[in-house]
Scaffold this motif. Sequence first.
Motif, PDB file in Angstrom:
ATOM      1  N   HIS A 153       0.815  -1.217   0.000  1.00  0.00           N
ATOM      2  CA  HIS A 153       0.000   0.000   0.000  1.00  0.00           C
ATOM      3  C   HIS A 153       0.848   1.265   0.000  1.00  0.00           C
ATOM      4  O   HIS A 153       2.040   1.248   0.294  1.00  0.00           O
ATOM      5  CB  HIS A 153      -0.935   0.011   1.220  1.00  0.00           C
ATOM      6  CG  HIS A 153      -0.236  -0.060   2.554  1.00  0.00           C
ATOM      7  ND1 HIS A 153      -0.157   1.007   3.419  1.00  0.00           N
ATOM      8  CD2 HIS A 153       0.415  -1.083   3.169  1.00  0.00           C
ATOM      9  CE1 HIS A 153       0.494   0.648   4.516  1.00  0.00           C
ATOM     10  NE2 HIS A 153       0.860  -0.615   4.385  1.00  0.00           N
ATOM     11  N   VAL A 164       2.208  -5.421  -9.232  1.00  0.00           N
ATOM     12  CA  VAL A 164       2.175  -6.238  -8.018  1.00  0.00           C
ATOM     13  C   VAL A 164       1.631  -7.609  -8.376  1.00  0.00           C
ATOM     14  O   VAL A 164       0.543  -7.721  -8.957  1.00  0.00           O
ATOM     15  CB  VAL A 164       1.295  -5.597  -6.921  1.00  0.00           C
ATOM     16  CG1 VAL A 164       1.173  -6.535  -5.721  1.00  0.00           C
ATOM     17  CG2 VAL A 164       1.866  -4.248  -6.485  1.00  0.00           C
ATOM     18  N   VAL A 195      -4.172  -5.006  -1.649  1.00  0.00           N
ATOM     19  CA  VAL A 195      -3.436  -4.009  -2.429  1.00  0.00           C
ATOM     20  C   VAL A 195      -4.297  -2.755  -2.429  1.00  0.00           C
ATOM     21  O   VAL A 195      -5.404  -2.760  -2.970  1.00  0.00           O
ATOM     22  CB  VAL A 195      -3.170  -4.484  -3.871  1.00  0.00           C
ATOM     23  CG1 VAL A 195      -2.387  -3.418  -4.637  1.00  0.00           C
ATOM     24  CG2 VAL A 195      -2.413  -5.808  -3.871  1.00  0.00           C
ATOM     25  N   ILE A 207      -1.986  -5.265 -11.436  1.00  0.00           N
ATOM     26  CA  ILE A 207      -2.145  -6.177 -10.307  1.00  0.00           C
ATOM     27  C   ILE A 207      -2.512  -7.558 -10.824  1.00  0.00           C
ATOM     28  O   ILE A 207      -3.451  -7.708 -11.611  1.00  0.00           O
ATOM     29  CB  ILE A 207      -3.235  -5.677  -9.337  1.00  0.00           C
ATOM     30  CG1 ILE A 207      -2.865  -4.291  -8.788  1.00  0.00           C
ATOM     31  CG2 ILE A 207      -3.441  -6.662  -8.192  1.00  0.00           C
ATOM     32  CD1 ILE A 207      -3.994  -3.616  -8.028  1.00  0.00           C
ATOM     33  N   ASN A 219      -7.115   2.099  -5.728  1.00  0.00           N
ATOM     34  CA  ASN A 219      -5.903   2.213  -6.531  1.00  0.00           C
ATOM     35  C   ASN A 219      -6.190   3.014  -7.802  1.00  0.00           C
ATOM     36  O   ASN A 219      -7.313   3.025  -8.307  1.00  0.00           O
ATOM     37  CB  ASN A 219      -5.386   0.818  -6.912  1.00  0.00           C
ATOM     38  CG  ASN A 219      -5.076  -0.034  -5.697  1.00  0.00           C
ATOM     39  OD1 ASN A 219      -4.108   0.195  -4.997  1.00  0.00           O
ATOM     40  ND2 ASN A 219      -5.927  -1.025  -5.441  1.00  0.00           N
TER      41      ASN A 219
END
Length: 352
Positions: A153, A164, A195, A207, A219
Amino acid sequence: MYLKHVVGTAAILAIAMAAPVSAHEEISPPRLIWFFLSEGVKQGLGMRPAWEAWSKVPKDVPAAAQGAGDCEVLRRDDSISVMRPMEIVRPGKYCLDRDYEFACSPSAHDCAGRMIDIRASNVDLDFRGHTLRMSGTRRYRGVWGTGQKIRVHNGRIEGAGAGVTLMDRGSSPGNAYPDMPVDTDDVFSDTGFVVENMQFSGVLSAIEIAGSGNLVRDNRIDAMLDATTAGGPPFALLSYGPFARIVRNTFHLRELTPGWSGHAMYLRSADGTQVGDNTVSVDGACAGTVGIGLSRSRDIVLHRNQLDTEKMTDLDWRSSLDSAAMNGVKSGAQRAGAGQGCPEVAGKPANS
């Protein structure tokens, strides 16, 4: 015994000399006794004024290192020419105190790897607003992790092939790429990955996450849907496994390779996943873009997503939407529906 008395007398004299009284103020015996006792309690309990504790922290110490036990700062040895990942191999809280950059030389033959490598469970990785930046290669990952209960984060990742990637042993997101056959024997552990509050810029995929009960929220994702570089149908986010929550994310899609389908979100074996309050916009032509793609995923809950893509959703025959959560919108209409702001399909009815 004599030594103890000497030390005790010296301590009392030191306290008396430090007593906050003026030269003309008399100290009565009861008050003197109370003062000795109160100061002794303070000394025994280690009580100090707040300003004294903070004054001992050097001003040039990074914030991440100031809080004792707050987090362990990840650091890379910049004197080494070969880029080695910063590794996490045990549970705990970790953080960054600076930006990191990796630039692949045009003459390099193999620029593949990752900047942070996590091989442990119960890990909290706080970027603290810092950036991982990659250039000259699309084969580098920002964060790669295997385990359970990993949280990433509060940071930025730029230019990565994959921002990620999180998984548990035995279930890789690579098994769920859109061009891969469906694995009917897949088994998912309770990974509980998180996340959140990350920014991804100029990435191929932001992601990739596998497991059960994961959370992806808040995000901001700027993804390049380049199928040629990706080597297959591109996507910004891939969720592999049941009962995920994908909420309040903002996607910006661009540079989709003509003739390909590109997904903002691609879900496989994602039974019971909730997808809500996400926003997807497309820069340039949006032909071939899909807001949410579903593969072998049943009872998916969609709620208040704004999807400016050619298709809002694309379901295979093994997938279904939770009819109770669709406010009367049928899955067939969703499957064939046009996006809410795609110019190529202007004039077609848009689903809400």
